[in-house]
Design a protein around this motif. Structure first.
Motif, short mmCIF file in Angstrom:
data_model
loop_
_atom_site.label_atom_id
_atom_site.label_comp_id
_atom_site.label_asym_id
_atom_site.label_seq_id
_atom_site.Cartn_x
_atom_site.Cartn_y
_atom_site.Cartn_z
N TYR A 2 0.83 -1.20 0.00
CA TYR A 2 0.00 0.00 0.00
C TYR A 2 0.87 1.26 0.00
CZ TYR A 2 -3.08 3.61 1.91
OH TYR A 2 -3.76 4.78 2.13
N GLN A 3 1.91 1.26 0.82
CA GLN A 3 2.80 2.42 0.88
C GLN A 3 3.54 2.62 -0.44
OE1 GLN A 3 4.97 1.28 4.41
NE2 GLN A 3 3.63 2.48 5.74
N ASP A 4 3.97 1.53 -1.06
CA ASP A 4 4.62 1.64 -2.38
C ASP A 4 3.66 2.18 -3.42
OD1 ASP A 4 7.03 0.68 -1.41
OD2 ASP A 4 6.70 -1.38 -2.11
N LEU A 51 1.44 6.79 -7.03
CA LEU A 51 0.24 7.47 -7.52
C LEU A 51 0.52 8.73 -8.32
CD1 LEU A 51 -2.48 7.04 -4.77
CD2 LEU A 51 -2.38 6.02 -7.03
N PRO A 52 1.46 9.59 -7.92
CA PRO A 52 1.72 10.77 -8.75
C PRO A 52 2.15 10.42 -10.18
CG PRO A 52 2.71 11.05 -6.60
CD PRO A 52 2.22 9.63 -6.68
N VAL A 53 2.87 9.32 -10.34
CA VAL A 53 3.32 8.89 -11.66
C VAL A 53 2.15 8.29 -12.44
CG1 VAL A 53 4.85 7.32 -12.90
CG2 VAL A 53 5.66 8.50 -10.86
N LEU A 54 1.33 7.50 -11.74
CA LEU A 54 0.23 6.82 -12.40
C LEU A 54 -0.89 7.76 -12.81
CD1 LEU A 54 -0.02 3.70 -10.07
CD2 LEU A 54 0.97 3.81 -12.37
N ARG A 55 -1.07 8.85 -12.12
CA ARG A 55 -2.19 9.75 -12.38
C ARG A 55 -1.81 10.98 -13.18
NH1 ARG A 55 -5.92 9.45 -6.96
NH2 ARG A 55 -6.56 7.32 -7.31
N GLN A 56 -0.81 10.86 -14.03
CA GLN A 56 -0.43 11.97 -14.89
C GLN A 56 -1.32 11.99 -16.12
OE1 GLN A 56 3.66 11.84 -15.95
NE2 GLN A 56 4.38 11.83 -13.86
#
Length: 68
Positions: A34-36, A41-46
């Motif tokens: 979960y922490q990873d 998330l910032p990379v995945l949600r670009q």
């Protein structure tokens, strides 16, 4: 690190909301994953263009080529 001392309230809430009860000894691994994921998330949600989606790309030459 033990299951009883390392808890993340956000993860606990998400697991409870989803109705997931983890088997004993699994919380640490789920917490690390979960922490990873939260770090990624910032990379995945670009924002992405349509070209970044492989399922939506094709080559017109491949579609229109003559069959042998």
């Amino acid at each position: 690190m033990t299951d009883t001392t390392d808890h993340d309230p956000q993860l606990d809430m998400l697991l409870q909301r989803a109705g997931i009860t983890l088997p004993e000894g699994r919380y640490r691994g789920v917490l690390e994953s979960y922490q990873d994921l939260m770090k990624m998330l910032p990379v995945l949600r670009q924002p992405r263009t349509a070209a970044a989606e492989p399922a939506g790309t094709y080559s017109l030459d491949t579609i229109t080529r003559a069959k042998a």
